[in-house]
Design an enzyme around this catalytic site. Structure first.
Site, PDB file in Angstrom:
ATOM      1  N   LYS A  53      40.586  49.905  -7.607  1.00 42.86           N
ATOM      2  CA  LYS A  53      40.956  48.797  -6.731  1.00 42.86           C
ATOM      3  C   LYS A  53      39.758  47.862  -6.636  1.00 42.86           C
ATOM      4  O   LYS A  53      38.599  48.307  -6.701  1.00 42.86           O
ATOM      5  CB  LYS A  53      41.331  49.297  -5.333  1.00 42.86           C
ATOM      6  N   SER A  54      40.029  46.606  -6.492  1.00 43.08           N
ATOM      7  CA  SER A  54      38.974  45.636  -6.231  1.00 43.08           C
ATOM      8  C   SER A  54      39.327  44.873  -4.972  1.00 43.08           C
ATOM      9  O   SER A  54      40.494  44.838  -4.555  1.00 43.08           O
ATOM     10  CB  SER A  54      38.803  44.677  -7.421  1.00 43.08           C
TER      11      SER A  54
END
Length: 416
Positions: A93-94
C-alpha cells in the site's frame, strides 16, 4: 482434517503472520515541496517464480490524515486479500498525506511519484506501483503516467491507456456478486429469485446491484445518504429503470425515480436496510456497520462483505453463532486487485485493449473464476468442519502466503 486439527493449524498460521514484519517500510519526504508519503510492501515470497516475482501491490490512499501506521495496516490486509484471491502477488500500500482537492495537489502528487520512482517494480524495486483508493480521482493515472513516462506504474487506468478501468467497470462489485452466487450454489441454492439488500450505492454497491440482478437476484431494499435514506420495495423488487440507474452510478436519476415512486421510504435512515428479511445482505458502504450491538438484528441468511471491514470481529462471531453465513471482504471483494494483476501481466497493447477491451474482459473472467473457486473452497471447510467462514477464509489466505516461501510451491500457485 477434523475441527480440532483445523483450529491448531489456523493458530499456527496466525502466529506466524503476527510475527511478520514488512519487507519494505519507508517514508518519503520533500519538505520544500510540502510532500510526505509512505510505501509499505508487506510480503513478496508468495510471487517467487511467478510473472511478478518479488512484487507487492495495492492502492494509493490520499488523505490529509494518512499515517505510516495506517498504510502498514492496509498493506498487511492486502497481503491477505491477494493471497485469498489466489494471486501470486504480495501485498502493498502507498499513501500520500495531502488534500486531493487542494489547488496545489497535482504538483505534490507528481513530486511524490518522482520520490517513489526508484522503488517501483518496473525499475527493479518491490513496489508494484500506484492505484485507486480513498482520495483517488480519474485524472490521477494521467498525471502519474505522464510524470514517470510509463503506463506500467498505475493500475485501474482507462482502457485507452492499457488499463481495465476497474472502478468504472465495477469489477470489484462483480466479484462480490459472484461470491454471493457461489455461496448460494455451495448450499444447492440459486441466485435466480434470491432477495437481496444493499447498503451503499457507490461504485461498489452499484456494481453489486447491476451484476447480482443480472444473475437473477431481486433487489428488495437499498440505502444511501444520496438517495435520502432507505427504500424498501415490494415482492417484485426494484423496477428495471431504477436498477439501470443504480448500476450505472446515475445517483441523481435514481433519486428522482425514487422520489416519484410510492415505495416505502425511511428518510435519513441508512441502517434499517441491514435488518431486512432477505436472502443476502450486501453491506457496501463503510466499515463497522454491523457490531455486537446490532448483530442480533440481522436476519439475512447470507452476508457478503462488499465494503472493507463492515462487520467487527465480535459481530462475525455472533453472526456465525446465529447461522448467518458471512463471506468476508478479503474473499469477496478482491476484484480490483485481480484486475490490477491483469493490467500488470497482460501483453496486450493499449491500442488493442482500447479496440477490443481485451484486458477488461480478461479481468472480469479471471475475477469470476478466482472468486467462485475461493468461495467454494471456503464453503466446503465451513460445511465439513463447522467452522466460521472468516476462520476458513483466513486459513486459506495464510496457507497461500506461507506455502510460497519456496519457488516450487509458488510455481504451483502461479499455475492455479
Amino acid at each position: 482434517m477434523n475441527k480440532e486439527e483445523f483450529y491448531a493449524a489456523l493458530k499456527k498460521l496466525e502466529t506466524r503472520f503476527e510475527k511478520m514484519e514488512p519487507e519494505l517500510e519507508t517514508t518519503l519526504r520533500d519538505p520544500a515541496a510540502g510532500v510526505e508519503g509512505y510505501i509499505v510492501v508487506w510480503n513478496t515470497g508468495i510471487c517467487a517464480g511467478g510473472p511478478l516475482e518479488f512484487c507487492g501491490k495495492g492502492g494509493t490512499r490520499i488523505t490529509p490524515e494518512v499515517t505510516l501506521d495506517e498504510v502498514k495496516m492496509l498493506a498487511r490486509r492486502m497481503a491477505l486479500k491477494n493471497a485469498a484471491a489466489g494471486l501470486p502477488l504480495g501485498g502493498s500500500k502507498s499513501g500520500l498525506k495531502a488534500d486531493p482537492n487542494a489547488g496545489d495537489f497535482e504538483k505534490k502528487y507528481r513530486r511524490f511519484a518522482q520520490l517513489c520512482k526508484p522503488l517501483l517494480f518496473e525499475n527493479g524495486g518491490v513496489f508494484g506501483g500506484f492505484g485507486f483508493d480513498i482520495g483517488a480521482r480519474p485524472v490521477h493515472p494521467h498525471w502519474i503516467c505522464d510524470e514517470l513516462g510509463s503506463l506500467r506504474c498505475f493500475t485501474g487506468k482507462p482502457v485507452e491507456m492499457g488499463g481495465t478501468d476497474y472502478d468504472r467497470e465495477g469489477i470489484a462489485g462483480l466479484g462480490v456478486a459472484v461470491a454471493a452466487k457461489a455461496a448460494l450454489e455451495a448450499d444447492n441454492k440459486n441466485a435466480k429469485g434470491a432477495a437481496f439488500a444493499v447498503q451503499g450505492a457507490g461504485a461498489m454497491g452499484g456494481a453489486v446491484i447491476r451484476y447480482f440482478s443480472e444473475f437473477g437476484g431481486v433487489l428488495k431494499a437499498v440505502a444511501d445518504p444520496r438517495l435520502g435514506g432507505t427504500w424498501i420495495f415490494g415482492e417484485e423488487g426494484a423496477p428495471a429503470a431504477l436498477l439501470d440507474a443504480l448500476g450505472r452510478g446515475a445517483i441523481d436519476i435514481a433519486h428522482k425515480l425514487l422520489q416519484d415512486s410510492d415505495y416505502e421510504h425511511l428518510p435519513e435512515d441508512t441502517t434499517s436496510v441491514l435488518y431486512q428479511d432477505v436472502d443476502i445482505l450486501f453491506p457496501c458502504a463503510v466499515q463497522d456497520v454491523v457490531t455486537k450491538d446490532n448483530a442480533a438484528k440481522i436476519i439475512a441468511t447470507y452476508l457478503v462483505e462488499g465494503a472493507n471491514g463492515p462487520c467487527t470481529a465480535e459481530a462475525h462471531k455472533l453472526l456465525h453463532d446465529k447461522n448467518v453465513i458471512v463471506i468476508p471482504d478479503f474473499i469477496a471483494n478482491p476484484g480490483g486487485i485481480i484486475a490490477a494483476y491483469v493490467e500488470m501481466t497482460s501483453p496486450v497493447s493499449p491500442a488493442e485493449n482500447e479496440e477490443k477491451r481485451t484486458k477488461v474482459n480478461e479481468a472480469k473472467t479471471l475475477t469470476k473464476i478466482k472468486i467462485a473457486e475461493n468461495v467454494q473452497r471456503l464453503m466446503k471447510l465451513v460445511r465439513d468442519l463447522d467452522v466460521s467462514p472468516v476462520q476458513a477464509g483466513m486459513y486459506l489466505a495464510l496457507q497461500s502466503i506461507f506455502a510460497c516461501n519456496g519457488k516450487e510451491a509458488c510455481d504451483n500457485t502461479a499455475a492455479a
